[in-house]
Design a protein around this motif. Structure first.
Motif, PDB file in Angstrom:
ATOM      1  N   GLN A  15     -22.629 -19.697  19.782  1.00  0.00           N
ATOM      2  CA  GLN A  15     -21.674 -19.849  18.683  1.00  0.00           C
ATOM      3  C   GLN A  15     -21.198 -21.295  18.569  1.00  0.00           C
ATOM      4  O   GLN A  15     -21.035 -21.807  17.467  1.00  0.00           O
ATOM      5  CB  GLN A  15     -20.467 -18.937  18.883  1.00  0.00           C
ATOM      6  N   ILE A  16     -21.002 -21.946  19.704  1.00  0.00           N
ATOM      7  CA  ILE A  16     -20.559 -23.342  19.698  1.00  0.00           C
ATOM      8  C   ILE A  16     -21.655 -24.233  19.135  1.00  0.00           C
ATOM      9  O   ILE A  16     -21.420 -25.084  18.278  1.00  0.00           O
ATOM     10  CB  ILE A  16     -20.137 -23.784  21.119  1.00  0.00           C
ATOM     11  N   MET A  17     -22.879 -24.046  19.610  1.00  0.00           N
ATOM     12  CA  MET A  17     -23.991 -24.886  19.167  1.00  0.00           C
ATOM     13  C   MET A  17     -24.321 -24.653  17.691  1.00  0.00           C
ATOM     14  O   MET A  17     -24.741 -25.577  17.004  1.00  0.00           O
ATOM     15  CB  MET A  17     -25.232 -24.638  20.022  1.00  0.00           C
ATOM     16  N   ALA A  18     -24.115 -23.432  17.214  1.00  0.00           N
ATOM     17  CA  ALA A  18     -24.386 -23.129  15.806  1.00  0.00           C
ATOM     18  C   ALA A  18     -23.264 -23.625  14.897  1.00  0.00           C
ATOM     19  O   ALA A  18     -23.418 -23.652  13.684  1.00  0.00           O
ATOM     20  CB  ALA A  18     -24.578 -21.626  15.628  1.00  0.00           C
ATOM     21  N   GLY A  19     -22.122 -24.005  15.487  1.00  0.00           N
ATOM     22  CA  GLY A  19     -21.003 -24.483  14.676  1.00  0.00           C
ATOM     23  C   GLY A  19     -20.067 -23.385  14.230  1.00  0.00           C
ATOM     24  O   GLY A  19     -19.106 -23.639  13.506  1.00  0.00           O
ATOM     25  N   THR A  20     -20.335 -22.148  14.650  1.00  0.00           N
ATOM     26  CA  THR A  20     -19.436 -21.042  14.320  1.00  0.00           C
ATOM     27  C   THR A  20     -18.079 -21.264  14.974  1.00  0.00           C
ATOM     28  O   THR A  20     -17.039 -21.022  14.364  1.00  0.00           O
ATOM     29  CB  THR A  20     -20.043 -19.702  14.788  1.00  0.00           C
ATOM     30  N   LEU A  21     -18.090 -21.719  16.208  1.00  0.00           N
ATOM     31  CA  LEU A  21     -16.868 -22.145  16.894  1.00  0.00           C
ATOM     32  C   LEU A  21     -16.867 -23.666  16.861  1.00  0.00           C
ATOM     33  O   LEU A  21     -17.692 -24.316  17.496  1.00  0.00           O
ATOM     34  CB  LEU A  21     -16.847 -21.635  18.346  1.00  0.00           C
ATOM     35  N   ARG A  22     -15.969 -24.237  16.089  1.00  0.00           N
ATOM     36  CA  ARG A  22     -15.944 -25.683  15.854  1.00  0.00           C
ATOM     37  C   ARG A  22     -15.098 -26.402  16.906  1.00  0.00           C
ATOM     38  O   ARG A  22     -14.216 -25.802  17.518  1.00  0.00           O
ATOM     39  CB  ARG A  22     -15.417 -25.962  14.455  1.00  0.00           C
ATOM     40  N   PRO A  23     -15.343 -27.695  17.129  1.00  0.00           N
ATOM     41  CA  PRO A  23     -14.544 -28.458  18.090  1.00  0.00           C
ATOM     42  C   PRO A  23     -13.045 -28.325  17.810  1.00  0.00           C
ATOM     43  O   PRO A  23     -12.610 -28.409  16.659  1.00  0.00           O
ATOM     44  CB  PRO A  23     -15.014 -29.898  17.874  1.00  0.00           C
ATOM     45  N   GLY A  24     -12.310 -28.063  18.870  1.00  0.00           N
ATOM     46  CA  GLY A  24     -10.862 -27.906  18.761  1.00  0.00           C
ATOM     47  C   GLY A  24     -10.398 -26.498  18.478  1.00  0.00           C
ATOM     48  O   GLY A  24      -9.221 -26.194  18.624  1.00  0.00           O
ATOM     49  N   SER A  25     -11.317 -25.611  18.085  1.00  0.00           N
ATOM     50  CA  SER A  25     -10.898 -24.250  17.757  1.00  0.00           C
ATOM     51  C   SER A  25     -10.672 -23.433  19.023  1.00  0.00           C
ATOM     52  O   SER A  25     -11.268 -23.681  20.066  1.00  0.00           O
ATOM     53  CB  SER A  25     -11.920 -23.569  16.846  1.00  0.00           C
ATOM     54  N   LEU A  26      -9.790 -22.448  18.887  1.00  0.00           N
ATOM     55  CA  LEU A  26      -9.528 -21.517  19.985  1.00  0.00           C
ATOM     56  C   LEU A  26     -10.712 -20.589  20.158  1.00  0.00           C
ATOM     57  O   LEU A  26     -11.330 -20.171  19.183  1.00  0.00           O
ATOM     58  CB  LEU A  26      -8.310 -20.660  19.661  1.00  0.00           C
ATOM     59  N   ILE A  27     -11.012 -20.248  21.387  1.00  0.00           N
ATOM     60  CA  ILE A  27     -12.030 -19.224  21.607  1.00  0.00           C
ATOM     61  C   ILE A  27     -11.312 -17.877  21.681  1.00  0.00           C
ATOM     62  O   ILE A  27     -10.097 -17.825  21.897  1.00  0.00           O
ATOM     63  CB  ILE A  27     -12.854 -19.486  22.888  1.00  0.00           C
ATOM     64  N   PRO A  28     -12.047 -16.781  21.504  1.00  0.00           N
ATOM     65  CA  PRO A  28     -11.411 -15.465  21.637  1.00  0.00           C
ATOM     66  C   PRO A  28     -10.835 -15.294  23.049  1.00  0.00           C
ATOM     67  O   PRO A  28     -11.310 -15.893  24.012  1.00  0.00           O
ATOM     68  CB  PRO A  28     -12.568 -14.491  21.391  1.00  0.00           C
ATOM     69  N   SER A  29      -9.825 -14.459  23.161  1.00  0.00           N
ATOM     70  CA  SER A  29      -9.211 -14.210  24.463  1.00  0.00           C
ATOM     71  C   SER A  29     -10.212 -13.536  25.401  1.00  0.00           C
ATOM     72  O   SER A  29     -11.214 -12.960  24.961  1.00  0.00           O
ATOM     73  CB  SER A  29      -7.993 -13.301  24.297  1.00  0.00           C
ATOM     74  N   ALA A  30      -9.931 -13.612  26.700  1.00  0.00           N
ATOM     75  CA  ALA A  30     -10.802 -12.974  27.685  1.00  0.00           C
ATOM     76  C   ALA A  30     -10.881 -11.471  27.430  1.00  0.00           C
ATOM     77  O   ALA A  30     -11.943 -10.863  27.557  1.00  0.00           O
ATOM     78  CB  ALA A  30     -10.309 -13.260  29.099  1.00  0.00           C
ATOM     79  N   GLY A  31      -9.764 -10.882  27.029  1.00  0.00           N
ATOM     80  CA  GLY A  31      -9.762  -9.452  26.721  1.00  0.00           C
ATOM     81  C   GLY A  31     -10.651  -9.112  25.536  1.00  0.00           C
ATOM     82  O   GLY A  31     -11.391  -8.136  25.560  1.00  0.00           O
ATOM     83  N   ALA A  32     -10.575  -9.956  24.483  1.00  0.00           N
ATOM     84  CA  ALA A  32     -11.407  -9.728  23.298  1.00  0.00           C
ATOM     85  C   ALA A  32     -12.888  -9.917  23.638  1.00  0.00           C
ATOM     86  O   ALA A  32     -13.738  -9.140  23.186  1.00  0.00           O
ATOM     87  CB  ALA A  32     -10.993 -10.673  22.174  1.00  0.00           C
ATOM     88  N   LEU A  33     -13.206 -10.945  24.438  1.00  0.00           N
ATOM     89  CA  LEU A  33     -14.596 -11.169  24.850  1.00  0.00           C
ATOM     90  C   LEU A  33     -15.103 -10.010  25.706  1.00  0.00           C
ATOM     91  O   LEU A  33     -16.242  -9.576  25.559  1.00  0.00           O
ATOM     92  CB  LEU A  33     -14.726 -12.481  25.612  1.00  0.00           C
ATOM     93  N   ALA A  34     -14.240  -9.519  26.592  1.00  0.00           N
ATOM     94  CA  ALA A  34     -14.620  -8.398  27.453  1.00  0.00           C
ATOM     95  C   ALA A  34     -14.950  -7.165  26.609  1.00  0.00           C
ATOM     96  O   ALA A  34     -15.970  -6.508  26.816  1.00  0.00           O
ATOM     97  CB  ALA A  34     -13.491  -8.092  28.436  1.00  0.00           C
ATOM     98  N   HIS A  35     -14.096  -6.884  25.639  1.00  0.00           N
ATOM     99  CA  HIS A  35     -14.323  -5.727  24.769  1.00  0.00           C
ATOM    100  C   HIS A  35     -15.604  -5.908  23.945  1.00  0.00           C
ATOM    101  O   HIS A  35     -16.418  -4.993  23.835  1.00  0.00           O
ATOM    102  CB  HIS A  35     -13.116  -5.534  23.844  1.00  0.00           C
ATOM    103  N   GLU A  36     -15.779  -7.112  23.381  1.00  0.00           N
ATOM    104  CA  GLU A  36     -16.942  -7.395  22.533  1.00  0.00           C
ATOM    105  C   GLU A  36     -18.261  -7.249  23.296  1.00  0.00           C
ATOM    106  O   GLU A  36     -19.256  -6.773  22.750  1.00  0.00           O
ATOM    107  CB  GLU A  36     -16.823  -8.818  21.990  1.00  0.00           C
ATOM    108  N   HIS A  37     -18.284  -7.660  24.573  1.00  0.00           N
ATOM    109  CA  HIS A  37     -19.526  -7.663  25.354  1.00  0.00           C
ATOM    110  C   HIS A  37     -19.640  -6.498  26.336  1.00  0.00           C
ATOM    111  O   HIS A  37     -20.607  -6.430  27.103  1.00  0.00           O
ATOM    112  CB  HIS A  37     -19.674  -8.994  26.089  1.00  0.00           C
ATOM    113  N   GLY A  38     -18.645  -5.633  26.339  1.00  0.00           N
ATOM    114  CA  GLY A  38     -18.704  -4.457  27.206  1.00  0.00           C
ATOM    115  C   GLY A  38     -18.655  -4.795  28.684  1.00  0.00           C
ATOM    116  O   GLY A  38     -19.372  -4.202  29.488  1.00  0.00           O
ATOM    117  N   VAL A  39     -17.817  -5.792  29.026  1.00  0.00           N
ATOM    118  CA  VAL A  39     -17.669  -6.210  30.424  1.00  0.00           C
ATOM    119  C   VAL A  39     -16.184  -6.204  30.775  1.00  0.00           C
ATOM    120  O   VAL A  39     -15.328  -6.018  29.911  1.00  0.00           O
ATOM    121  CB  VAL A  39     -18.257  -7.633  30.652  1.00  0.00           C
TER     122      VAL A  39
END
Length: 138
Positions: A15-39
């Protein structure tokens, strides 16, 4: 199959390399990432830590995790021919680690680049930037 935290790191990196997550932007929370990836949350945090070590993410003054600047990003590109090759003597031991602040300054290393440590004897140790040296084993 790679560890699950690497899958989280790979997804964020893409996502970072594709520019979906741009420099300076917040990344999703650890909880949101955990839910999204099933971990679990700890697995998501471990994936975030991988990208922080690579210099793709940083801890902002407000304690949020943000995408780092575009310049100087570590990428997984094709291997290049190193500037120099180290001959490891028979019985020599090579390890890799992250550099100390002093080593990073001495070698002018960007954040996230490891060093190679070549031990040839009980007290003999050489330190070399891993992005500039290759190894030739006996």
């Amino acid at each position: 199959m790679p560890p699950r935290y690497e899958l989280v790191a790979d997804a964020l990196r893409a996502q970072i390399m594709a520019g979906t997550l741009r420099p300076g932007s917040l990344i999703p929370s650890a909880g949101a990432l955990a839910h999204e990836h099933g971990v679990g949350r700890d697995t998501a945090l471990k994936g975030i830590a991988v990208l922080r070590r690579e210099g793709l993410l940083f801890l902002a003054p407000d304690k949020s995790i943000r995408v780092g600047p575009v310049a100087g990003r570590a990428t997984r590109g094709p291997l290049s021919i190193p500037d120099d090759v180290l001959d490891v003597p028979p019985g020599g031991v090579v390890s890799a680690r992250m550099p100390t602040r002093r080593e990073r300054e001495r070698f002018d290393l960007p954040e996230g680049v490891p060093v190679l440590v070549v031990r040839t004897g009980a007290a003999e140790e050489e330190v070399h930037p891993a992005d500039r040296y290759g190894l030739r084993l006996p």
